[in-house]
Design an enzyme around this catalytic site. Sequence first.
Site, short mmCIF file in Angstrom:
data_model
loop_
_atom_site.label_atom_id
_atom_site.label_comp_id
_atom_site.label_asym_id
_atom_site.label_seq_id
_atom_site.Cartn_x
_atom_site.Cartn_y
_atom_site.Cartn_z
CG ASN A 1 -10.84 -1.49 2.93
OD1 ASN A 1 -11.69 -0.59 2.96
ND2 ASN A 1 -10.30 -1.91 1.80
N GLY B 1 -15.69 -18.98 -0.26
CA GLY B 1 -15.23 -18.41 1.00
C GLY B 1 -16.31 -17.58 1.66
CB SER C 1 -0.96 -0.01 1.19
OG SER C 1 -1.91 -1.03 1.01
CE LYS D 1 -9.22 -5.98 5.12
NZ LYS D 1 -9.47 -6.55 3.79
CB THR E 1 -4.57 -5.05 5.99
OG1 THR E 1 -4.63 -6.27 5.27
CG2 THR E 1 -3.23 -4.92 6.69
N GLY F 1 -13.72 -12.50 5.85
CA GLY F 1 -13.79 -11.04 5.72
C GLY F 1 -13.79 -10.57 4.28
P1 NDP Z 1 -10.48 -15.13 6.41
O1 NDP Z 1 -9.49 -15.79 7.31
O2 NDP Z 1 -11.44 -14.13 6.97
O3 NDP Z 1 -11.39 -16.25 5.68
C1 NDP Z 1 -10.78 -17.38 5.13
C2 NDP Z 1 -11.81 -18.16 4.29
O4 NDP Z 1 -11.10 -19.15 3.54
C3 NDP Z 1 -12.87 -18.90 5.10
O5 NDP Z 1 -14.09 -18.87 4.39
C4 NDP Z 1 -12.31 -20.33 5.16
O6 NDP Z 1 -13.31 -21.33 5.29
C5 NDP Z 1 -11.68 -20.43 3.81
N1 NDP Z 1 -10.59 -21.42 3.68
C6 NDP Z 1 -9.36 -21.37 4.27
N2 NDP Z 1 -8.63 -22.41 3.87
C7 NDP Z 1 -9.40 -23.15 3.02
C8 NDP Z 1 -9.19 -24.35 2.28
N3 NDP Z 1 -8.03 -25.03 2.33
N4 NDP Z 1 -10.20 -24.79 1.49
C9 NDP Z 1 -11.38 -24.13 1.43
N5 NDP Z 1 -11.63 -22.98 2.11
C10 NDP Z 1 -10.65 -22.51 2.90
O7 NDP Z 1 -9.60 -14.49 5.23
P2 NDP Z 1 -9.96 -13.21 4.34
O8 NDP Z 1 -11.37 -13.36 3.91
O9 NDP Z 1 -9.55 -11.97 5.04
O10 NDP Z 1 -8.95 -13.35 3.08
C11 NDP Z 1 -9.18 -14.32 2.06
C12 NDP Z 1 -8.19 -14.12 0.93
O11 NDP Z 1 -8.46 -12.90 0.22
C13 NDP Z 1 -6.72 -14.03 1.36
O12 NDP Z 1 -5.96 -14.80 0.44
C14 NDP Z 1 -6.39 -12.55 1.22
O13 NDP Z 1 -5.02 -12.36 0.94
C15 NDP Z 1 -7.26 -12.18 0.01
N6 NDP Z 1 -7.58 -10.74 -0.07
C16 NDP Z 1 -7.16 -10.03 -1.16
C17 NDP Z 1 -7.45 -8.69 -1.30
C18 NDP Z 1 -6.96 -7.95 -2.50
O14 NDP Z 1 -7.06 -6.71 -2.52
N7 NDP Z 1 -6.47 -8.63 -3.53
C19 NDP Z 1 -8.23 -7.97 -0.28
C20 NDP Z 1 -8.67 -8.81 0.81
C21 NDP Z 1 -8.33 -10.13 0.91
P3 NDP Z 1 -13.91 -21.75 6.75
O15 NDP Z 1 -14.96 -20.71 7.08
O16 NDP Z 1 -14.49 -23.08 6.53
O17 NDP Z 1 -12.74 -21.73 7.70
#
Ligand code: NDP
Length: 273
Positions: A87, A127, A17, A66, A62, A130
């Site tokens: 965010n 997913g 950022s 959040k 981040t 967040g």
């Molecule tokens: P969270 O920790 O809040 O959520 C993680 C999610 O991933 C949950 O739904 C979880 O499922 C699921 N999950 C984790 N591992 C697995 C797996 N092996 N198989 C299936 N589902 C899985 O993370 P965030 O939502 O904050 O972030 C998610 C992704 O988005 C990250 O990679 C982050 O870097 C990316 N991101 C990118 C942004 C960008 O600007 N490009 C902005 C924001 C995020 P369960 O509920 O079952 O645990």
Amino acid sequence: MADHYVVVGNPIAHSKSPQIHAAFAAQTGQNLSYERLLAPLDGFVANVEAFRADGGKGLNVTVPFKQEAWQLCDALSERAQLAEAVNTIKFEDGRIVGDNTDGVGLCRDICHNLQQALQGKRILLLGAGGAARGVILPLLAEHPACLTIANRTASKAEQLAQRFQHYGQLGASSYEALAGQQFDVIINATSASLSDALPPLPGGCFAPGSLAYDMMYGKGLTPFLLFAQQQGSAQLADGLGMLVEQAAEAFCIWRGVRPDTTAVIAELRAGLC
Ligand code: NDP
């Protein structure tokens, strides 16, 4: 005197950022500084308050703060309120005003940069964390034919579908129940790629001409994008464009001017190679 902004997280050293906002400031002639701020896991609120007391104008938030940021705000945009995640914070007239620019960033990247209209499309969102919560309202605002949320813990997908049920055609699913269905756009908003894992998506879900989008970005294809390629997806994209577009929206909220993102995305992409 430059106006001061920070991005707060833990960890934060990896954040791109500062580079993005420095490029925006140079391009638009805005006099500002933007730095990383590492807050201890139990010290988010204290750090935000100290930054505000020092005259800071606003900040990005981040992982993992959040939701805490959402709780801290005095006023929220509708998209931040529904996402229960913030965010972008602006200090305004003594208030802490929160927004969530992730969804707008995603939609601008898909619709503008990748030239894929979402109207009338069948969208699958993988997913329910967040990142997924932040993009649901902006995705529905594009009027897709339907938006299906699938999550490993299926009950979380169902809760999200219920919360947003009045905003568009929305459903929830387990991964297994996706077998036999096809989608025009599949967005990976899980954190699976961070550990080089693949969400358990059945084969055959990518419709002809489909877009596969992984919010994670980096050098080369993620496991999800490799799978999509093997499945015949027509277009593959990672989340670098989303990162820059969500930053552009935050910049616009703070400074009232929208920077051009094309050159900044290209510069970051070159830096990944
Ligand atoms: P969270 O920790 O809040 O959520 C993680 C999610 O991933 C949950 O739904 C979880 O499922 C699921 N999950 C984790 N591992 C697995 C797996 N092996 N198989 C299936 N589902 C899985 O993370 P965030 O939502 O904050 O972030 C998610 C992704 O988005 C990250 O990679 C982050 O870097 C990316 N991101 C990118 C942004 C960008 O600007 N490009 C902005 C924001 C995020 P369960 O509920 O079952 O645990």
